[in-house]
Design a protein around this motif. Structure first.
Motif, short mmCIF file in Angstrom:
data_model
loop_
_atom_site.label_atom_id
_atom_site.label_comp_id
_atom_site.label_asym_id
_atom_site.label_seq_id
_atom_site.Cartn_x
_atom_site.Cartn_y
_atom_site.Cartn_z
N ASP A 393 -9.86 1.60 6.97
CA ASP A 393 -9.92 0.19 7.30
C ASP A 393 -8.90 -0.57 6.47
O ASP A 393 -8.42 -0.10 5.43
CB ASP A 393 -11.32 -0.38 7.07
N ALA A 394 -8.56 -1.77 6.94
CA ALA A 394 -7.50 -2.55 6.31
C ALA A 394 -7.87 -3.00 4.90
O ALA A 394 -7.00 -3.07 4.02
CB ALA A 394 -7.18 -3.77 7.18
N ALA A 395 -9.13 -3.31 4.66
CA ALA A 395 -9.53 -3.78 3.33
C ALA A 395 -9.31 -2.71 2.27
O ALA A 395 -8.74 -2.97 1.21
CB ALA A 395 -10.99 -4.22 3.35
N SER A 396 -9.76 -1.49 2.55
CA SER A 396 -9.56 -0.42 1.58
C SER A 396 -8.09 -0.03 1.49
O SER A 396 -7.60 0.38 0.43
CB SER A 396 -10.41 0.80 1.94
N ALA A 397 -7.34 -0.18 2.59
CA ALA A 397 -5.91 0.09 2.56
C ALA A 397 -5.20 -0.89 1.62
O ALA A 397 -4.35 -0.49 0.81
CB ALA A 397 -5.32 0.00 3.96
N GLY A 398 -5.54 -2.17 1.74
CA GLY A 398 -4.93 -3.17 0.86
C GLY A 398 -5.22 -2.90 -0.60
O GLY A 398 -4.34 -3.05 -1.45
N LYS A 399 -6.43 -2.49 -0.87
CA LYS A 399 -6.79 -2.15 -2.26
C LYS A 399 -5.97 -0.98 -2.77
O LYS A 399 -5.47 -0.99 -3.90
CB LYS A 399 -8.29 -1.83 -2.34
N GLY A 400 -5.81 0.04 -1.93
CA GLY A 400 -5.02 1.19 -2.33
C GLY A 400 -3.56 0.84 -2.53
O GLY A 400 -2.89 1.37 -3.43
N MET A 401 -3.03 -0.05 -1.71
CA MET A 401 -1.63 -0.46 -1.83
C MET A 401 -1.36 -1.17 -3.14
O MET A 401 -0.28 -1.03 -3.73
CB MET A 401 -1.26 -1.35 -0.65
N CYS A 402 -2.34 -1.92 -3.63
CA CYS A 402 -2.15 -2.68 -4.86
C CYS A 402 -1.95 -1.78 -6.08
O CYS A 402 -1.45 -2.24 -7.11
CB CYS A 402 -3.32 -3.62 -5.09
N GLN A 403 -2.32 -0.53 -5.99
CA GLN A 403 -2.10 0.40 -7.10
C GLN A 403 -0.61 0.60 -7.38
O GLN A 403 -0.24 1.03 -8.46
CB GLN A 403 -2.74 1.75 -6.79
N PHE A 404 0.23 0.25 -6.42
CA PHE A 404 1.67 0.46 -6.57
C PHE A 404 2.41 -0.81 -6.99
O PHE A 404 3.63 -0.80 -7.11
CB PHE A 404 2.25 1.01 -5.26
N PHE A 405 1.68 -1.88 -7.23
CA PHE A 405 2.30 -3.10 -7.73
C PHE A 405 2.64 -2.95 -9.20
O PHE A 405 1.85 -2.46 -10.00
CB PHE A 405 1.36 -4.30 -7.55
N LYS A 406 3.86 -3.33 -9.56
CA LYS A 406 4.30 -3.31 -10.95
C LYS A 406 4.68 -4.72 -11.38
O LYS A 406 5.57 -5.34 -10.78
CB LYS A 406 5.50 -2.38 -11.12
N ALA A 407 4.01 -5.21 -12.41
CA ALA A 407 4.28 -6.56 -12.90
C ALA A 407 5.56 -6.58 -13.73
O ALA A 407 6.00 -5.57 -14.28
CB ALA A 407 3.10 -7.06 -13.74
N ASN A 408 6.18 -7.75 -13.79
CA ASN A 408 7.34 -8.02 -14.66
C ASN A 408 8.53 -7.11 -14.36
O ASN A 408 9.32 -6.78 -15.26
CB ASN A 408 6.95 -7.88 -16.14
N THR A 409 8.67 -6.72 -13.13
CA THR A 409 9.82 -5.92 -12.72
C THR A 409 10.04 -6.11 -11.23
O THR A 409 9.20 -6.68 -10.53
CB THR A 409 9.63 -4.43 -13.06
N THR A 410 11.15 -5.63 -10.77
CA THR A 410 11.46 -5.68 -9.34
C THR A 410 11.58 -4.26 -8.82
O THR A 410 12.30 -3.44 -9.41
CB THR A 410 12.77 -6.45 -9.08
N ASN A 411 10.86 -3.97 -7.75
CA ASN A 411 10.93 -2.64 -7.18
C ASN A 411 10.83 -2.75 -5.65
O ASN A 411 10.37 -3.76 -5.11
CB ASN A 411 9.81 -1.75 -7.73
N PHE A 412 11.27 -1.68 -4.98
CA PHE A 412 11.28 -1.64 -3.52
C PHE A 412 10.70 -0.31 -3.08
O PHE A 412 11.20 0.75 -3.46
CB PHE A 412 12.71 -1.81 -2.98
N ILE A 413 9.62 -0.36 -2.28
CA ILE A 413 8.89 0.84 -1.90
C ILE A 413 8.57 0.81 -0.40
O ILE A 413 8.76 -0.21 0.27
CB ILE A 413 7.60 1.01 -2.71
N MET A 414 8.09 1.94 0.09
CA MET A 414 7.69 2.05 1.49
C MET A 414 6.27 2.60 1.58
O MET A 414 5.91 3.52 0.87
CB MET A 414 8.65 2.97 2.25
N PHE A 415 5.47 2.00 2.46
CA PHE A 415 4.17 2.53 2.83
C PHE A 415 4.26 3.10 4.24
O PHE A 415 4.67 2.40 5.17
CB PHE A 415 3.08 1.46 2.77
N ARG A 416 3.86 4.34 4.37
CA ARG A 416 3.97 5.03 5.65
C ARG A 416 2.63 5.03 6.37
O ARG A 416 1.59 5.33 5.78
CB ARG A 416 4.43 6.47 5.41
N THR A 417 2.67 4.71 7.65
CA THR A 417 1.49 4.85 8.50
C THR A 417 1.79 5.87 9.59
O THR A 417 2.95 6.06 9.98
CB THR A 417 1.07 3.53 9.15
#
Length: 574
Positions: A393-417
């Motif tokens: 479901d989208a709610a648990s997906a959003g939670k999982g995606m937040c694990q890849f957030f890095k503060a105080n930096t700039t990064n570029f990533i891809m999430f695959r569906t």
């Protein structure tokens, strides 16, 4: 018929039709240690080596083993669908060659358990080498099909896991200039590809306009002074459409979603799949929104391991980087692509040499498996595949995606569906934004333009070639041909009049060239288009000519976008 009798001694005829193989003594295992292997080697000599089969088209589909195998995938009619017999028509139409072989050196497959370990692999390499030699190593080889993992070659039937077997298969065939059009179980059934293949497509599809600095400032991704705002930027990969069968059976139901267009999505629709299912492309391009960006899937115009294209190759063959470049240039140009959504490099990690292969046709970016942080290679942004989003479901997906957030930096990533609705991605983006506001969804092109600036480069000197008026064939003798070219400024700098030149070059089959240098008569602003014309001398030399268009300007900086490259034929009067 008599010639066939002479070259096919294992066939008997009943009522003037081929009935079945009966002379099994020629497949007794004496050659390879396997009756299965002997049959393939005989077929290789009879059809591949003899030039009677098309060496550039293979079908990797389940053989008759499915008739005797235990029911899979729900039983009933599903068993027949999983046989992939319905997929054979295109391969037959193209005079292709079928095989169904294990790729591991350390096991005997469950469909031939008494063969010496690795016999299937040895036979496969022999088939691939024959195809390579028949194409002079100068052509990409199309393999439609995939490991029949519901029946054989993977656990519990063998020693190895499914993904490992997939990677091994791709690695092996890549060594011979082959790619997969991966009709993977259990959505693999496809009918009538031989009919669909005749549907005509436009010479080229238009590319979307690229993001401007003003666009990115307005969205809060850049400051007015031109700095990239610190965030973790991610793109959606809408896949897996690296198989004509999956494109045929799956994409439309996920595309026709009312939420499509509410968030940017990189739809990874491989362009070379139009060989078998061209029907859907006009519909996709006609119904896309500004947030629907088409990219390639893995690993460009076909699924292979690009690291096994450059020496040292597993096969011991010379590098095929230019063969892959030429193949991709053709398809990326036709479909207006400039971004490779995912490169699966399996057990052979990419390096800068391999990345360089993509720098021309995929100049707006590549997504790789391994690098944890983005980097630039010759101004080409290299992004990281962070994770597959497999949550239900989208709610648990959003939670999982937040694990890849890095503060105080700039990064570029891809999430695959994989086969997810546009609404799922839109809702997952909303859920992630509520939990981690610094995780920002962007389009592949926005990620590319931001990554260049964040990496210390710029977005100057880029153009898109939108149209030209040179015919596919020219009648000889012809003194001059008028050529018109329409281009768009996709860079962030104005291309000045008079000192910006469009160079149009034609070359005959012997390499003799004729060029026209056409200056822009007015400044070409950001996002603006221009049309230039030139007259070019076309001699009476018949055959395939090459045609290219490139742009240069007074700032002496090379253009990040590649020249347009095409071909046309000069023929005699009739």
């Amino acid at each position: 018929r008599e010639r066939e009798r002479e070259t096919s001694p294992g066939l008997i005829y009943s009522n003037n039709k081929v009935k079945r193989f009966i002379n099994t003594t020629i497949f007794d295992g004496q050659e390879t240690g396997s009756r299965k292997g002997d049959a393939y080697m005989w077929a290789k000599r009879t059809w591949l080596d003899a030039g009677k089969a098309n060496p550039a088209v293979f079908g990797f589909y389940l053989d008759r083993f499915w008739v005797t195998a235990p029911p899979c995938c729900g039983g009933g009619v599903t068993d027949y669908l999983q046989s992939t017999v319905s997929n054979h028509d295109y391969i037959i139409q193209q005079r292709g060659f079928f095989w169904d072989l294990d790729v591991w050196p350390d096991e005997a497959p469950n469909d031939d358990p008494t063969q010496p370990n690795g016999t299937d692999l040895t036979v496969l390499k022999a088939l691939m080498l024959s195809a390579y030699n028949q194409t002079n190593g100068q052509q990409m080889i199309h393999i439609a099909g995939f490991t029949p993992w519901a029946f054989k070659y993977v656990k519990p039937f063998g020693k190895h896991e499914g993904v490992a077997t997939e990677w091994q298969t791709v690695q092996v065939v890549s060594g011979y200039n082959a790619y997969l059009d991966g009709d993977a179980c259990c959505l693999a059934a496809m009918t009538n590809a031989a009919f669909y293949a005749h549907v005509p497509l436009p010479e080229r599809f238009p590319s979307l306009s690229m993001p401007t600095k003003a666009d990115l400032v307005a969205k809060g991704f850049m400051t007015a002074s031109g700095d990239v705002v610190q965030n973790t930027y991610y793109i959606w990969y809408g896949g897996d459409y690296d198989s004509a069968a999956w494109l045929y059976g799956q994409l439309k139901q996920h595309w026709d979603d009312p939420a499509r267009g509410t968030v940017p999505i990189g739809w990874a629709v491989d362009s070379e799949l139009s060989l078998r299912f061209p029907v859907i492309y006009k519909y996709l391009y006609a119904t896309r929104t500004a947030n629907d960006v088409f990219t390639s899937g893995d690993s460009g115009a076909g699924y292979l391991n690009p690291t096994n294209l450059v020496v040292p190759r597993d096969s011991g063959l010379p590098s095929a980087d230019q063969v892959w470049n030429k193949w991709n240039t053709k398809w990326f140009q036709k479909f207006g692509l400039s971004f490779t959504g995912f490169v699966i490099d399996g057990n052979m990690a990419m390096n800068s040499t391999v990345e360089n292969i993509y720098s021309s046709f995929s100049f707006n970016g590549i997504v790789e498996q391994r690098p944890a942080n983005y980097h630039l290679n010759d101004d080409v942004p290299i992004l990281h595949h962070a994770s597959d989003v497999i949550q239900p479901d989208a709610a648990s997906a959003g939670k999982g995606m937040c694990q890849f957030f890095k503060a105080n930096t700039t990064n570029f990533i891809m999430f695959r569906t994989i086969l997810r609705q546009a609404s799922f991605m839109a809702n997952a983006s909303k859920a992630a934004a509520a939990l981690c506001p610094g995780l920002k969804v962007v389009s592949p092109h926005e990620a590319s333009y931001l990554a260049r600036v964040a990496g210390g480069s710029d977005n100057d000197n880029m153009v898109a070639f939108l149209a030209d008026t040179l015919a596919d064939s020219v009648q000889a003798p012809s003194s001059k041909a008028t050529v018109g070219v329409t281009l768009r400024n996709d860079g962030w700098n104005v291309l000045p009049a008079h000192t910006t030149h469009v160079t149009i070059t034609v070359a005959d089959p012997k390499g003799a060239k004729n060029k026209a240098f056409v200056p822009l008569t007015t400044d070409l602003g950001v996002g603006a288009t221009a049309h230039v014309t030139a007259q070019l001398q076309i001699s009476a030399t018949q055959g395939e000519w090459t045609y290219s268009v490139e742009v240069s300007t007074s700032n002496n900086k090379p253009f990040k976008s590649p020249p347009w490259q095409s071909r046309f034929v000069v023929h005699s009067q009739k």
